[in-house]
Motif scaffolding. Structure first.
Motif, PDB file in Angstrom:
ATOM      1  N   ALA A 199       0.297  -1.772   0.179  1.00 49.39           N
ATOM      2  CA  ALA A 199      -0.082   0.041   0.451  1.00 49.39           C
ATOM      3  C   ALA A 199       0.992   1.113  -0.114  1.00 49.39           C
ATOM      4  O   ALA A 199       0.800   2.304  -0.578  1.00 49.39           O
ATOM      5  CB  ALA A 199      -0.747   0.218   1.157  1.00 49.39           C
ATOM      6  N   PHE A 200       2.550   1.515   0.426  1.00 50.89           N
ATOM      7  CA  PHE A 200       2.869   2.348   0.189  1.00 50.89           C
ATOM      8  C   PHE A 200       3.665   2.954  -0.912  1.00 50.89           C
ATOM      9  O   PHE A 200       3.520   3.708  -1.011  1.00 50.89           O
ATOM     10  CB  PHE A 200       4.280   2.112   1.737  1.00 50.89           C
ATOM     11  N   VAL A 201       3.682   1.647  -1.680  1.00 50.70           N
ATOM     12  CA  VAL A 201       4.145   1.063  -2.914  1.00 50.70           C
ATOM     13  C   VAL A 201       3.064   2.582  -3.745  1.00 50.70           C
ATOM     14  O   VAL A 201       3.493   3.656  -4.234  1.00 50.70           O
ATOM     15  CB  VAL A 201       4.449   0.338  -3.388  1.00 50.70           C
ATOM     16  N   LYS A 202       1.469   2.353  -3.354  1.00 51.91           N
ATOM     17  CA  LYS A 202       1.192   2.505  -4.049  1.00 51.91           C
ATOM     18  C   LYS A 202       0.371   4.232  -4.011  1.00 51.91           C
ATOM     19  O   LYS A 202       0.225   4.677  -4.528  1.00 51.91           O
ATOM     20  CB  LYS A 202      -0.745   1.877  -4.422  1.00 51.91           C
ATOM     21  N   GLU A 203       0.385   4.268  -2.306  1.00 54.62           N
ATOM     22  CA  GLU A 203       0.422   5.603  -2.685  1.00 54.62           C
ATOM     23  C   GLU A 203       1.257   5.990  -2.826  1.00 54.62           C
ATOM     24  O   GLU A 203       1.074   6.950  -2.735  1.00 54.62           O
ATOM     25  CB  GLU A 203       0.912   5.785  -0.404  1.00 54.62           C
ATOM     26  N   LYS A 204       2.675   6.337  -2.604  1.00 51.33           N
ATOM     27  CA  LYS A 204       4.036   6.855  -3.292  1.00 51.33           C
ATOM     28  C   LYS A 204       3.817   7.050  -4.845  1.00 51.33           C
ATOM     29  O   LYS A 204       3.915   8.523  -5.456  1.00 51.33           O
ATOM     30  CB  LYS A 204       4.841   6.573  -3.140  1.00 51.33           C
ATOM     31  N   GLN A 205       2.962   6.086  -5.543  1.00 52.02           N
ATOM     32  CA  GLN A 205       2.460   6.578  -6.721  1.00 52.02           C
ATOM     33  C   GLN A 205       1.354   7.499  -7.210  1.00 52.02           C
ATOM     34  O   GLN A 205       1.431   8.033  -7.765  1.00 52.02           O
ATOM     35  CB  GLN A 205       1.244   5.121  -7.846  1.00 52.02           C
ATOM     36  N   SER A 206       0.773   7.516  -6.476  1.00 46.30           N
ATOM     37  CA  SER A 206      -0.284   8.693  -6.219  1.00 46.30           C
ATOM     38  C   SER A 206       0.097  10.404  -5.439  1.00 46.30           C
ATOM     39  O   SER A 206      -0.274  11.231  -6.087  1.00 46.30           O
ATOM     40  CB  SER A 206      -1.347   8.552  -5.394  1.00 46.30           C
ATOM     41  N   PHE A 207       1.715  10.518  -5.504  1.00 43.61           N
ATOM     42  CA  PHE A 207       2.061  11.767  -5.240  1.00 43.61           C
ATOM     43  C   PHE A 207       2.625  12.087  -6.556  1.00 43.61           C
ATOM     44  O   PHE A 207       2.842  11.395  -7.505  1.00 43.61           O
ATOM     45  CB  PHE A 207       3.242  11.423  -4.669  1.00 43.61           C
ATOM     46  N   PRO A 208       2.263  13.685  -7.021  1.00 46.38           N
ATOM     47  CA  PRO A 208       3.009  14.581  -7.407  1.00 46.38           C
ATOM     48  C   PRO A 208       4.238  14.212  -8.392  1.00 46.38           C
ATOM     49  O   PRO A 208       5.406  13.798  -7.573  1.00 46.38           O
ATOM     50  CB  PRO A 208       2.653  15.987  -7.608  1.00 46.38           C
ATOM     51  N   GLU A 209       4.449  13.657  -9.069  1.00 47.90           N
ATOM     52  CA  GLU A 209       6.500  12.895  -9.301  1.00 47.90           C
ATOM     53  C   GLU A 209       7.319  14.116  -8.754  1.00 47.90           C
ATOM     54  O   GLU A 209       6.975  15.418  -9.159  1.00 47.90           O
ATOM     55  CB  GLU A 209       6.462  12.598 -10.835  1.00 47.90           C
ATOM     56  N   GLY A 210       8.366  13.450  -8.156  1.00 53.72           N
ATOM     57  CA  GLY A 210       9.493  14.896  -7.688  1.00 53.72           C
ATOM     58  C   GLY A 210       9.619  16.312  -6.833  1.00 53.72           C
ATOM     59  O   GLY A 210      10.174  16.873  -6.843  1.00 53.72           O
ATOM     60  N   ILE A 211       7.893  15.944  -5.808  1.00 54.78           N
ATOM     61  CA  ILE A 211       7.014  16.853  -4.977  1.00 54.78           C
ATOM     62  C   ILE A 211       7.221  16.147  -3.575  1.00 54.78           C
ATOM     63  O   ILE A 211       6.374  15.437  -3.605  1.00 54.78           O
ATOM     64  CB  ILE A 211       5.846  17.786  -5.304  1.00 54.78           C
ATOM     65  N   PHE A 212       8.157  16.493  -2.571  1.00 56.42           N
ATOM     66  CA  PHE A 212       7.586  16.333  -1.571  1.00 56.42           C
ATOM     67  C   PHE A 212       6.461  15.629  -1.090  1.00 56.42           C
ATOM     68  O   PHE A 212       5.841  17.270  -0.908  1.00 56.42           O
ATOM     69  CB  PHE A 212       8.526  16.204  -0.575  1.00 56.42           C
ATOM     70  N   PRO A 213       6.056  15.289  -0.768  1.00 53.57           N
ATOM     71  CA  PRO A 213       4.088  15.254   0.069  1.00 53.57           C
ATOM     72  C   PRO A 213       3.869  15.786   1.601  1.00 53.57           C
ATOM     73  O   PRO A 213       5.216  15.010   2.132  1.00 53.57           O
ATOM     74  CB  PRO A 213       3.526  13.927  -0.048  1.00 53.57           C
ATOM     75  N   ILE A 214       3.664  16.564   1.736  1.00 52.91           N
ATOM     76  CA  ILE A 214       3.263  16.844   3.336  1.00 52.91           C
ATOM     77  C   ILE A 214       1.823  16.132   3.938  1.00 52.91           C
ATOM     78  O   ILE A 214       1.287  16.377   5.009  1.00 52.91           O
ATOM     79  CB  ILE A 214       3.647  18.319   3.858  1.00 52.91           C
ATOM     80  N   VAL A 215       1.445  15.406   3.065  1.00 54.51           N
ATOM     81  CA  VAL A 215       0.274  14.800   4.057  1.00 54.51           C
ATOM     82  C   VAL A 215       0.827  13.553   4.369  1.00 54.51           C
ATOM     83  O   VAL A 215       1.526  13.527   4.211  1.00 54.51           O
ATOM     84  CB  VAL A 215      -1.041  14.784   2.488  1.00 54.51           C
ATOM     85  N   PRO A 216      -0.175  13.078   5.224  1.00 54.24           N
ATOM     86  CA  PRO A 216      -0.302  11.779   5.556  1.00 54.24           C
ATOM     87  C   PRO A 216       0.981  10.930   4.466  1.00 54.24           C
ATOM     88  O   PRO A 216       0.000  10.175   4.140  1.00 54.24           O
ATOM     89  CB  PRO A 216      -1.524  10.609   6.728  1.00 54.24           C
ATOM     90  N   HIS A 217       1.767  10.410   5.124  1.00 58.46           N
ATOM     91  CA  HIS A 217       2.633   9.415   4.551  1.00 58.46           C
ATOM     92  C   HIS A 217       3.705   8.503   5.429  1.00 58.46           C
ATOM     93  O   HIS A 217       4.131   7.960   4.545  1.00 58.46           O
ATOM     94  CB  HIS A 217       3.329   9.827   3.290  1.00 58.46           C
ATOM     95  N   TRP A 218       3.701   8.905   6.631  1.00 48.59           N
ATOM     96  CA  TRP A 218       4.340   8.512   7.375  1.00 48.59           C
ATOM     97  C   TRP A 218       4.793   6.736   7.734  1.00 48.59           C
ATOM     98  O   TRP A 218       3.124   6.211   7.238  1.00 48.59           O
ATOM     99  CB  TRP A 218       4.565   9.146   8.713  1.00 48.59           C
ATOM    100  N   GLY A 219       4.899   6.229   7.997  1.00 46.84           N
ATOM    101  CA  GLY A 219       5.284   4.443   8.819  1.00 46.84           C
ATOM    102  C   GLY A 219       6.182   3.651   7.817  1.00 46.84           C
ATOM    103  O   GLY A 219       6.087   2.586   7.817  1.00 46.84           O
ATOM    104  N   GLU A 220       6.460   3.895   6.290  1.00 47.91           N
ATOM    105  CA  GLU A 220       7.889   2.605   5.466  1.00 47.91           C
ATOM    106  C   GLU A 220       8.512   2.557   6.380  1.00 47.91           C
ATOM    107  O   GLU A 220       8.879   1.211   6.281  1.00 47.91           O
ATOM    108  CB  GLU A 220       7.681   3.654   4.249  1.00 47.91           C
ATOM    109  N   PHE A 221       9.297   3.987   6.483  1.00 47.73           N
ATOM    110  CA  PHE A 221      10.503   2.817   7.155  1.00 47.73           C
ATOM    111  C   PHE A 221      10.281   2.222   7.927  1.00 47.73           C
ATOM    112  O   PHE A 221      11.157   0.895   8.194  1.00 47.73           O
ATOM    113  CB  PHE A 221      11.182   3.984   7.767  1.00 47.73           C
TER     114      PHE A 221
END
Length: 258
Positions: free
Chosen positions: A214-236
């Motif tokens: 799900a983290f992989v899919k979530e990252k694909q939903s963000f604009p490419e090359g722009i850091f997401p500041i919406v909730p996205h923590w936890g993958e590490f």
């Protein structure tokens, strides 16, 4: 240009549960226009030159890997200042709540843990009042707060706090079974509760594997090359736990019901 934020959506002791969860929260881990309509998603205007985006991106990024106690204290102070200035933005309060809940796992003085949790609950309440954060994202922070409070008194609070956390996570899962943070904390929950009440490494690894995907899919939903500041923590932390607990026997990700 605007991009919508898409929904991605004992015989082990309670001490072990708290330690395992600390792996998750230790690392935890725009210009944003909050949409206060009936929709719960956050509409993000990814203007990288906006000062709000810049300060949020700089500080939220610190939650994507390990962060020390002193650095987290400093980050909390920064987020409090941002929240005071940006009173119509929910994300500073949300990340403040998350950071404060994380402190409850890092705190060595048991007398201070409830104070961190109380402050986290207040910030989370403010984020809810502003609106725009998906409810399942709120619920997973509520679960972390319960696990933090559990550290104060394992014997006295263990069963009640763990059960309450599971209720929050189960509710969030029903709302969005693809949310990677819900899946991640459920995976840790089932890793550490006793088999008598449903815990098992196999069940845990199924949720952790789903979370990783799900983290992989979530990252694909963000604009490419722009850091997401919406909730996205936890993958590490999910990657850490999968490598530690789920590699000896490959666990196929499949739909699970908490």
């Amino acid at each position: 240009m605007k991009y919508p934020y898409s929904n991605i959506g004992n015989i082990r002791s309670f001490f072990t549960l708290s330690i395992c969860l600390s792996f998750f929260t230790c690392s935890l881990a725009q210009p944003a226009n909050v949409n206060n309509s009936e929709e719960t998603s956050v509409s993000i205007e990814w203007d990288v030159h906006n000062p709000y985006y810049q300060i949020m991106a700089e500080n939220v990024g610190k939650l994507d890997s390990f962060i020390a106690y002193e650095d987290l204290q400093q980050l909390i102070g920064t987020l409090e200042r941002v929240a005071r200035v940006e009173q119509d933005e929910a994300l500073p309060q949300y990340y403040l709540a998350f950071s404060l809940s994380t402190m409850s796992f890092k705190e060595d003085d048991l007398d201070n843990i409830d104070k961190w949790c109380d402050r986290s609950e207040l910030a989370l309440y403010k984020a809810e009042q502003i609106g725009g954060i998906d409810e399942e994202e709120i619920l997973v922070i509520r679960a972390l707060i319960q696990y933090g409070r559990l550290r104060v008194d394992f014997m006295g609070r263990g069963m009640e706090a763990s059960a309450q956390a599971e209720r929050y996570l189960s509710k969030g899962y029903k709302m969005n079974p693809d949310n990677p943070r819900i899946l991640a904390v459920l995976g840790q929950h089932y890793l550490n509760i006793p088999p008598q009440v449903g815990g098992s490494r196999e069940k845990s690894c199924q949720f952790l594997s789903l979370s990783k995907e799900a983290f992989v899919k979530e990252k694909q939903s963000f604009p490419e090359g722009i850091f997401p500041i919406v909730p996205h923590w936890g993958e590490f932390d999910v990657n850490y736990l999968v490598n530690k607990y789920c590699r000896s026997k490959r666990t196929e990700a499949k739909t699970k019901t908490p």
